[in-house]
Write an enzyme that holds these catalytic residues in place. Structure first.
Site, PDB file in Angstrom:
ATOM      1  N   THR A  95       0.864  -1.194   0.000  1.00  7.41           N
ATOM      2  CA  THR A  95       0.000   0.000   0.000  1.00  7.41           C
ATOM      3  C   THR A  95       0.900   1.244   0.000  1.00  7.41           C
ATOM      4  O   THR A  95       2.110   1.150   0.194  1.00  7.41           O
ATOM      5  CB  THR A  95      -0.939   0.017   1.238  1.00  7.41           C
ATOM      6  OG1 THR A  95      -0.144   0.056   2.421  1.00  7.41           O
ATOM      7  CG2 THR A  95      -1.855  -1.194   1.271  1.00  7.41           C
ATOM      8  N   LYS A 224      14.659   5.803   3.574  1.00  5.46           N
ATOM      9  CA  LYS A 224      15.519   4.718   3.084  1.00  5.46           C
ATOM     10  C   LYS A 224      16.794   4.630   3.922  1.00  5.46           C
ATOM     11  O   LYS A 224      17.289   3.537   4.212  1.00  5.46           O
ATOM     12  CB  LYS A 224      15.841   4.945   1.609  1.00  5.46           C
ATOM     13  CG  LYS A 224      14.595   4.796   0.723  1.00  5.46           C
ATOM     14  CD  LYS A 224      14.847   5.314  -0.669  1.00  5.46           C
ATOM     15  CE  LYS A 224      13.633   5.117  -1.565  1.00  5.46           C
ATOM     16  NZ  LYS A 224      13.742   5.875  -2.819  1.00  5.46           N
TER      17      LYS A 224
HETATM   18  N1  LIG Z   1       6.427   2.138  -7.686  1.00  2.00           N
HETATM   19  C1  LIG Z   1       7.713   2.027  -7.362  1.00  2.00           C
HETATM   20  O1  LIG Z   1       8.593   2.142  -8.204  1.00  2.00           O
HETATM   21  C2  LIG Z   1       8.116   1.738  -5.932  1.00  2.00           C
HETATM   22  C3  LIG Z   1       9.468   1.471  -5.639  1.00  2.00           C
HETATM   23  C4  LIG Z   1       9.850   1.154  -4.313  1.00  2.00           C
HETATM   24  C5  LIG Z   1       8.878   1.165  -3.329  1.00  2.00           C
HETATM   25  N2  LIG Z   1       7.576   1.478  -3.629  1.00  2.00           N
HETATM   26  C6  LIG Z   1       6.590   1.466  -2.549  1.00  2.00           C
HETATM   27  O2  LIG Z   1       5.721   0.340  -2.748  1.00  2.00           O
HETATM   28  C7  LIG Z   1       4.402   0.667  -2.319  1.00  2.00           C
HETATM   29  C8  LIG Z   1       3.439   0.464  -3.483  1.00  2.00           C
HETATM   30  O3  LIG Z   1       3.833   1.311  -4.546  1.00  2.00           O
HETATM   31  P1  LIG Z   1       2.939   1.469  -5.863  1.00  2.00           P
HETATM   32  O4  LIG Z   1       3.748   2.265  -6.807  1.00  2.00           O
HETATM   33  O5  LIG Z   1       2.401   0.152  -6.264  1.00  2.00           O
HETATM   34  O6  LIG Z   1       1.732   2.362  -5.296  1.00  2.00           O
HETATM   35  P2  LIG Z   1       0.355   2.698  -5.982  1.00  2.00           P
HETATM   36  O7  LIG Z   1       0.451   2.450  -7.462  1.00  2.00           O
HETATM   37  O8  LIG Z   1      -0.080   4.018  -5.492  1.00  2.00           O
HETATM   38  O9  LIG Z   1      -0.644   1.570  -5.389  1.00  2.00           O
HETATM   39  C9  LIG Z   1      -1.069   1.556  -4.066  1.00  2.00           C
HETATM   40  C10 LIG Z   1      -2.161   0.525  -3.922  1.00  2.00           C
HETATM   41  O10 LIG Z   1      -2.575   0.493  -2.554  1.00  2.00           O
HETATM   42  C11 LIG Z   1      -4.007   0.462  -2.523  1.00  2.00           C
HETATM   43  N3  LIG Z   1      -4.497   0.994  -1.255  1.00  2.00           N
HETATM   44  C12 LIG Z   1      -4.500   2.281  -0.813  1.00  2.00           C
HETATM   45  N4  LIG Z   1      -5.034   2.340   0.419  1.00  2.00           N
HETATM   46  C13 LIG Z   1      -5.380   1.064   0.744  1.00  2.00           C
HETATM   47  C14 LIG Z   1      -5.997   0.467   1.874  1.00  2.00           C
HETATM   48  N5  LIG Z   1      -6.376   1.189   2.944  1.00  2.00           N
HETATM   49  N6  LIG Z   1      -6.220  -0.877   1.863  1.00  2.00           N
HETATM   50  C15 LIG Z   1      -5.867  -1.641   0.796  1.00  2.00           C
HETATM   51  N7  LIG Z   1      -5.276  -1.122  -0.306  1.00  2.00           N
HETATM   52  C16 LIG Z   1      -5.035   0.205  -0.321  1.00  2.00           C
HETATM   53  C17 LIG Z   1      -4.435   1.288  -3.715  1.00  2.00           C
HETATM   54  O11 LIG Z   1      -5.781   0.983  -4.021  1.00  2.00           O
HETATM   55  P3  LIG Z   1      -6.541   1.536  -5.334  1.00  2.00           P
HETATM   56  O12 LIG Z   1      -5.935   0.784  -6.486  1.00  2.00           O
HETATM   57  O13 LIG Z   1      -7.938   1.142  -5.087  1.00  2.00           O
HETATM   58  O14 LIG Z   1      -6.287   3.002  -5.378  1.00  2.00           O
HETATM   59  C18 LIG Z   1      -3.415   0.811  -4.744  1.00  2.00           C
HETATM   60  O15 LIG Z   1      -3.871  -0.385  -5.332  1.00  2.00           O
HETATM   61  C19 LIG Z   1       4.455   2.116  -1.817  1.00  2.00           C
HETATM   62  O16 LIG Z   1       4.588   2.101  -0.434  1.00  2.00           O
HETATM   63  C20 LIG Z   1       5.693   2.682  -2.499  1.00  2.00           C
HETATM   64  O17 LIG Z   1       6.290   3.715  -1.751  1.00  2.00           O
HETATM   65  C21 LIG Z   1       7.183   1.743  -4.901  1.00  2.00           C
END
Ligand SMILES: NC(=O)c1ccc[n+]([C@@H]2O[C@H](COP(=O)([O-])OP(=O)(O)OC[C@H]3O[C@@H](n4cnc5c(N)ncnc54)[C@H](OP(=O)(O)O)[C@@H]3O)[C@@H](O)[C@H]2O)c1
Length: 340
Positions: A95, A224
């Protein structure tokens, strides 16, 4: 391994795409995670016999929420309710990062550990705020908490420091841990753009959020750094222990002057002699850590191995999902050792 996935955005979906072929190979070790539940902000989809990842991805694409699945959908079911309800071995928590109180990730991770699920997460919030307590909870319950994707996406920054340099004393670490600010500083240096223009460009390319303050103010780098400090240097610390200064006040003039002296202004995160700091610093262009664009780089000062630097892409859905696979493979290997 029965897996519950909470959060189904860019990383969660990339993870399901990777396992949709039935199994994944991590350095020759095949793992076959069986996804029994997926949750997003609209609810969940649950089938303890195992979901079809392609169908879950298709429902998300078509309907916006996995909970719209006509057979197994559970609209409105929260992540916490799901964790109390379902039988599984692993939670994959992906999340959004929230550094105010770590929620909803912190409660998900705690509940899963209490239920003796292993946890794999890429969410920095819970770890930056409470890593020592979460490690203790995992240990108490005899399960693993793994988070190699929280720092550097798919680049094994944490694994290099903790495992690759085993046998050394890590005396210090310096790194460029945030791709967004590194892209902005690079464009200032190479194209002569002022900070606000470089930021707009980064936003247009999808490298920066609409609200870029978390990156610009150095908080993402600080989170980080705390994870590296705890995990690699075994310094019990949290976000409040980091002295943080972002790049908002860096001027084009400073960047140009640095350039003329063979240096670059970089947002550097460092842990040296027990001090945790994030701030703009001049870095020699000959320093291997001086990477450009959205790249990340970390130099460990290890004794006796000397300085060791790792460079790689710091983010991206698939890159980060590869770190989840790596963590799952390690959980499987550890579990196999316990059985043997
Ligand atoms: N993207 C990257 O390159 C990257 C790299 C390293 C770390 N991260 C970390 O990995 C995590 C995920 O990243 P992401 O890019 O996949 O984020 P994202 O695209 O914003 O996706 C977040 C997901 O969490 C869901 N969500 C939000 N609130 C929730 C709740 N209360 N209960 C259940 N689900 C919930 C959202 O639902 P909806 O789909 O319904 O909106 C969405 O599916 C984050 O913490 C981010 O900082 C990301």
């Amino acid at each position: 391994l029965r897996v519950v996935v909470i959060g189904f955005g860019s990383v969660g979906q990339a993870f399901l795409r990777m396992i949709s072929e039935g199994g994944v190979s991590s350095s020759g070790l095949w793992i076959h995670p069986r996804v029994v539940a997926v949750a997003d902000s609209g609810g969940a989809v649950v089938d303890e016999k195992g979901l079809n990842p392609r169908e879950v991805l298709e429902v998300k694409r078509r309907e916006g929420s996995v909970a719209a699945d006509p057979v197994h959908g559970r609209p409105g079911l929260t992540g916490l309710e799901l964790l109390r309800d379902v039988e599984a071995e692993v939670l994959v928590e992906v999340t959004p990062t929230n550094i105010r109180d770590g929620e909803p990730g912190l409660s998900h991770v705690r509940e899963a550990l209490r239920r003796r699920f292993h946890v794999v997460t890429t969410n920095k919030g819970p770890l930056a705020l409470a890593l020592p307590a979460l490690m203790e909870l995992a240990e108490y319950n005899g399960v693993q908490l793994r988070f190699s994707g929280t720092v550097g996406g798919g680049t094994p920054i944490l694994d290099l420091g903790r495992e690759g340099l085993f046998g050394n004393r890590i005396e210090g670490v310096r790194g460029i841990l945030n791709g967004t600010t590194n892209y902005i500083l690079t464009r200032m240096a190479e194209a002569g753009l002022p900070l606000d223009e470089a930021l707009r460009e980064a936003q247009a390319l999808g490298y920066a959020e609409a609200d870029p303050s978390y990156d610009l103010e150095g908080l993402d780098s600080a989170c980080k750094l705390v994870i590296i400090a705890n995990w690699v240097m075994r310094m019990e610390s949290s976000l409040g222990d980091v002295k943080v200064e972002g790049i908002s006040d860096v001027t084009l003039d400073q960047v140009r002057r640095a350039e003329a002296e063979g240096m670059r202004v970089k947002l550097v995160a460092s842990a040296v002699e027990g001090r945790l700091e994030v701030k703009p610093e001049l870095v020699s262009r000959r320093d291997p850590m001086c990477v450009d664009g959205t790249l990340n780089a970390v130099t460990y000062r290890a004794e006796p191995a000397g300085e060791v630097t790792v460079i790689g892409r710091g983010a991206g859905g698939s890159e980060t999902a590869s770190a989840i696979i790596r963590d799952l493979a390690k959980i499987r290997m550890e579990a196999a050792k316990l059985i043997a």
